[in-house]
Design a protein around this motif. Structure first.
Motif, PDB file in Angstrom:
ATOM      1  N   ASN A 294      28.446  73.660  49.984  1.00 39.17           N
ATOM      2  CA  ASN A 294      28.266  72.964  51.254  1.00 39.17           C
ATOM      3  C   ASN A 294      27.389  71.726  51.159  1.00 39.17           C
ATOM      4  O   ASN A 294      26.509  71.518  51.985  1.00 39.17           O
ATOM      5  CB  ASN A 294      27.660  73.930  52.286  1.00 39.17           C
ATOM      6  N   ASP A 316      38.244  74.709  59.995  1.00 40.57           N
ATOM      7  CA  ASP A 316      37.993  75.268  61.326  1.00 40.57           C
ATOM      8  C   ASP A 316      39.306  75.622  62.006  1.00 40.57           C
ATOM      9  O   ASP A 316      40.394  75.512  61.406  1.00 40.57           O
ATOM     10  CB  ASP A 316      37.155  74.305  62.170  1.00 40.57           C
ATOM     11  N   TYR A 322      35.677  71.810  56.923  1.00 41.36           N
ATOM     12  CA  TYR A 322      34.277  71.955  57.327  1.00 41.36           C
ATOM     13  C   TYR A 322      33.513  70.722  56.866  1.00 41.36           C
ATOM     14  O   TYR A 322      33.579  70.342  55.696  1.00 41.36           O
ATOM     15  CB  TYR A 322      33.710  73.224  56.685  1.00 41.36           C
ATOM     16  N   VAL A 338      34.623  78.233  59.613  1.00 41.48           N
ATOM     17  CA  VAL A 338      33.786  77.529  60.580  1.00 41.48           C
ATOM     18  C   VAL A 338      33.721  78.348  61.866  1.00 41.48           C
ATOM     19  O   VAL A 338      34.760  78.707  62.437  1.00 41.48           O
ATOM     20  CB  VAL A 338      34.340  76.118  60.874  1.00 41.48           C
ATOM     21  N   SER A 352      28.998  79.504  59.777  1.00 49.83           N
ATOM     22  CA  SER A 352      29.925  78.593  59.109  1.00 49.83           C
ATOM     23  C   SER A 352      29.529  78.421  57.654  1.00 49.83           C
ATOM     24  O   SER A 352      28.354  78.532  57.300  1.00 49.83           O
ATOM     25  CB  SER A 352      29.916  77.212  59.798  1.00 49.83           C
TER      26      SER A 352
END
Length: 407
Positions: A294, A316, A322, A338, A352
């Motif tokens: 991430n 999502d 994301y 998400v 998420s």
């Protein structure tokens, strides 16, 4: 007025290229499949040579280094590196992988590049790198995920109880109501005195795969499967982390128990020692599925960025990537990640991250090809996927959204 107009033109000329370069596809739905794009591993050197502080430290704030290689080369490694000024701190065997970890303090007398050159001559099958930490690939916080991947009645279709899913994560709370009916083997590879993190992350991942909630919101997508969970993360400097030593031990333990399908919802730097572990695991038939991470960058974080690992990104409910998910040509598949409703100690909450997308793909892999090779798993996941983004495989969604075979 001429001066103002000229300034506007200059400013637009500078700003427009940057704005265009920052755009993403903004894909709103699935598309047809196309042809693959070639894997690009060119980011290896840039990534692994970047300054890293997220690693083991020794007194004096020196970095700890790890060598992974065949046990038969250990003596040659020790002799060569100690002769160059390094100090051996400890060793750890991974017998199923036929690998040994050697942990060194270079004592400010040896540079990594020099150590690599030494081992290339003295022990060419052994690889040295910084002893890096890997972090849970979770982000900050609708039950849409099952239907989105084609599971219209969660809990109705079950897979055989002979299928075991491996999980390398933090500890799993087996007393959680959604896990009480699941057959779980729960182990730890932490050393005595090491403090494990809270159970939230590991429990959430376990339930996404195999939770039993009577068709409720915490019903997993591989209901009926057994779980073999290995706790390999501890608290370090106030944060949860798993290092190469313990991740390797967890992989070794799972393979020694004949568990081949392994979920890894964590991400960290590219690393030669970690690559050696993943290569050995792949050689033993491991099918490893990992979160992309991430950082929101074009970055092949490990383990997802390693070629023998299936890299999963998060999307999502609108089929958009994301915003914090890493992307790149290594991405293979996308799954919901998400605002998912995931398990917590007090029931559930929204969260998420690519952490939560990976176990969905692992669960679907268990349904599509529970005991197959990694290439067969890849082929079946691809055949069951719905293309997103640019036609064919792309750097944001890979082959697209993975879908279940019915139910």
């Amino acid at each position: 007025m001429r001066v103002i107009a000229l300034l506007l033109i200059v400013l637009l000329g500078v700003a427009l290229p940057a704005a265009v370069g920052a755009q993403t596809t903004g894909q709103q739905g699935p598309r047809g499949q196309g042809e693959p794009t070639p894997r690009d591993d060119g980011a290896w050197e840039e990534t692994r040579n970047a300054p890293s502080t997220d690693a083991h430290r020794i007194a004096g704030n020196r970095l700890e280094y790890i060598v992974i290689g065949p046990p038969g080369q250990s003596n040659a490694v020790i002799q060569a590196l100690t002769a160059a000024g390094a100090e051996l701190r400890r060793t750890r065997d991974y017998p199923t992988l036929n690998r040994r970890g050697l942990f060194f303090d270079f004592r400010n007398r040896l540079q990594l590049a020099e150590a690599e050159r030494i081992l290339a001559q003295a022990a060419p099958q052994s690889f040295v790198d910084i002893h890096a930490f890997y972090r849970f690939a979770q982000g900050s916080p609708r039950i849409y995920a099952p239907e989105m991947v084609g599971v219209t009645q969660p809990g109705r279709c079950r897979i055989p109880g002979s299928v075991t899913l491996g999980l390398i994560d933090g500890p799993v709370d087996t007393s959680h109501p959604a896990l009480q009916a699941v057959q779980i083997t729960n182990e730890s590879v932490l050393n005595r005195g090491e403090r494990p993190p809270a159970t939230d992350h590991g429990t959430a991942i376990a339930i996404l795969m195999a939770g039993q909630d009577g068709g409720g919101p915490l019903t997993g997508l591989a209901g009926g499967a057994r779980l073999h969970a290995i706790s390999a993360f501890s608290r370090n400097a106030g944060r949860e982390a798993g290092d190469i030593e313990r991740i390797a031990a967890a992989i070794d333990r799972l393979l020694s128990r004949n568990v081949r399908l392994i979920n890894m919802s964590f991400a960290g730097p590219q690393n030669r020692a970690m690559a050696a572990v993943l290569e050995a695991a792949a050689g033993r038939g491991a099918v490893m599925i990992a979160a992309a991470g991430n950082s929101g960058r074009d970055l092949a974080s490990y383990p997802a960025g390693y070629p023998d690992v299936i890299a999963v990104t998060a999307i999502d409910a609108g089929y958009r990537r994301y915003r914090r998910a890493n992307f790149g040509t290594h991405i293979e598949f996308a799954a919901p990640g998400v605002d998912l409703f995931v398990a917590t100690r007090r029931g559930g909450s929204y969260a998420s991250g690519t952490s939560y997308a990976a176990p969905i793909v692992t669960a679907l892999a268990a349904r599509l090809a529970p005991s197959a090779s990694v290439q067969t798993v890849r082929n079946r996941l691809r055949a069951a996927s719905v293309d997103l983004g640019s036609p064919g495989r792309d750097a944001e969604f890979g082959w697209g959204l993975v879908r279940a075979p019915g139910c």
